[in-house]
Structures are given as C-alpha cells and as structure tokens.
Scaffold this active site. Structure first.
Site, PDB file in Angstrom:
ATOM      1  N   SER A 112       0.806  -1.219   0.000  1.00  0.00           N
ATOM      2  CA  SER A 112       0.000   0.000   0.000  1.00  0.00           C
ATOM      3  C   SER A 112       0.842   1.273   0.000  1.00  0.00           C
ATOM      4  O   SER A 112       0.466   2.264  -0.624  1.00  0.00           O
ATOM      5  CB  SER A 112      -0.935   0.017   1.215  1.00  0.00           C
ATOM      6  OG  SER A 112      -1.758  -1.116   1.230  1.00  0.00           O
ATOM      7  N   HIS A 120       0.825   4.835   4.248  1.00  0.00           N
ATOM      8  CA  HIS A 120       0.109   5.382   3.096  1.00  0.00           C
ATOM      9  C   HIS A 120       0.478   6.842   2.887  1.00  0.00           C
ATOM     10  O   HIS A 120       0.744   7.276   1.756  1.00  0.00           O
ATOM     11  CB  HIS A 120      -1.407   5.287   3.309  1.00  0.00           C
ATOM     12  CG  HIS A 120      -1.915   3.885   3.414  1.00  0.00           C
ATOM     13  ND1 HIS A 120      -3.194   3.580   3.835  1.00  0.00           N
ATOM     14  CD2 HIS A 120      -1.323   2.689   3.147  1.00  0.00           C
ATOM     15  CE1 HIS A 120      -3.366   2.266   3.825  1.00  0.00           C
ATOM     16  NE2 HIS A 120      -2.243   1.707   3.421  1.00  0.00           N
TER      17      HIS A 120
END
Length: 231
Positions: free
Chosen positions: A144, A201
């Site tokens: 991610s 992220h």
C-alpha cells in the site's frame, strides 16, 4: 501530422509493454505464498518479514523495509492491492518507462516504511497517537505504501484521470480521489479500531507528490501532452 512521444525516458511511445508491472504483481503474489508457508511452519517469524518499529529502533531486521512490501495480512489485502496496482501501474509504466517506474515503486515503498517507523518513534510517548499513527510494537505489511506513492505521482502527472474507488459507482478525478481515500481509510481505522497502515500510506503519498512535482517541472511539455488523454 505532428506526433508526440509521452514516455519520459524511453523511446517506446505511450503504449509500451507492461512487463515490469506484471512481474511486480507475480513476485508479490509468489512472495505472499512463500512467506505465508514459512510462517505457518514456523520457519520464519513475523519479525523477520514485517516492519516493526521497535525492532528497527533497536537496530534489527532492517531488511523488513523491503520484505514487508511483498507480504500482506491476508488474501483480501493482497487482492485489493494487486488489483489496484494492475490498473495504476499499467498507466504509470506507460508514462514513466520500465526502469523509472520500477525504481520509483521501490523507493516509494521504502520511504513509506521509513516514514511509518519515524512517525511512530516521534509519537511513542503519546497514548492518543496509537490509534492514529500506530505503536512502536505494531507490525506493517503490504504494498500500500508503494501504491500510494504511485497514486500521489498520478495526482501531478494525470490529475484529471477518472478512477473508481471502493463502492462509489461514479468515477472521480484522481486529484480528488487520492486524498479522499487516505482520509476515509484513516477514519475507518480510528472508528473501527482496525490496524491500517495509514502513516505508511501518507509516506508513500508524500513521496509520489514530491516526485510528481519534479517530473511536472522538468517535463512540462510531455506532461501536457499526456494530459490530453485525460480531460
């Protein structure tokens, strides 16, 4: 008729092959299977695969900055990331060229891991930060961070690219969708007490934004031509 080449560093045009992105997906899936088996039979411990800030701060398991990018918390986690990588990576590989794309993917993933560890260290003495940032004893795995790096890069290279996110049935321009996804995931993790790597992220997104600013500044004309595809 005047034509333009949109690839930033390879003379292959906009529709270059997808081999690097495809290989990344295959390697990630293969690594997930191998790591899962090694964990199941106690050949390796999770500490030697996933990023754990306390381990890094003690000077151990530095290779997990890389291995964690190719491990996932489960099949659904793997599927969502690889499904997203297939579409995002397909577009960016065509724009960047294979070498530049691969280099940035790895750098974004590594920076996301470093950002995660750094932020947990800076907030480790604040109990309220555990739900927002994560604790020094939490583990992080997944692609991610690198994926958000690609998304952040697209915010500058293809800001008007329409994308579908989660369960929203209408396309949203990526310049709005990217920060929206980050915020929604953060709210979900806090409200539901779900361990999502939000700081990773964010770190990946920052890496993408920085590189996007650089490329947009250096290749103004080529970026302008690329965006003719996305109005």
């Amino acid at each position: 008729m005047k034509t333009y080449k949109t690839n930033l560093d390879e003379n292959k045009g906009f529709f270059s092959n997808l081999s690097i992105n495809t290989i990344l997906i295959f390697i990630t899936v293969f690594a997930f299977i191998v790591f899962s088996l090694l964990l199941k039979f106690n050949i390796l411990s999770i500490d030697s695969i996933a990023i754990k800030p306390s381990n890094i701060l003690e000077g151990k398991y530095f290779w997990t900055f890389l291995t964690s990018m190719f491990m996932h918390a489960g099949f659904f986690h793997l599927f969502i990331n690889m499904f997203s990588l297939f579409f995002v990576g397909t577009i960016l590989q065509k724009i960047l060229g294979q070498k530049r794309y691969l280099s940035f993917y790895l750098i974004a993933g590594l920076f996301a891991g470093v950002f995660f560890v750094g932020l947990t260290f800076l907030t480790k003495d604040f109990s309220w930060a555990d739900s927002l940032v994560g604790s020094v004893d939490s583990f992080a795995v997944g692609a991610s961070g690198a994926l958000f790096g690609l998304i952040g890069l697209m915010m500058f290279l293809t800001p008007n690219l329409p994308v579908y996110i989660m369960f929203i049935p209408i396309p949203i321009k990526i310049k709005y969708a990217a920060p929206g996804m980050l915020i929604v995931l953060w709210l979900i993790s806090v409200a539901g007490n779900i361990p999502i790597g939000n700081t990773a992220h964010l770190g990946g997104l920052i890496a993408g934004l920085v590189y996007g600013i650089y490329l947009r500044s250096r290749y103004k004309n080529k970026v302008r031509e690329i965006n003719k595809y996305f109005r």
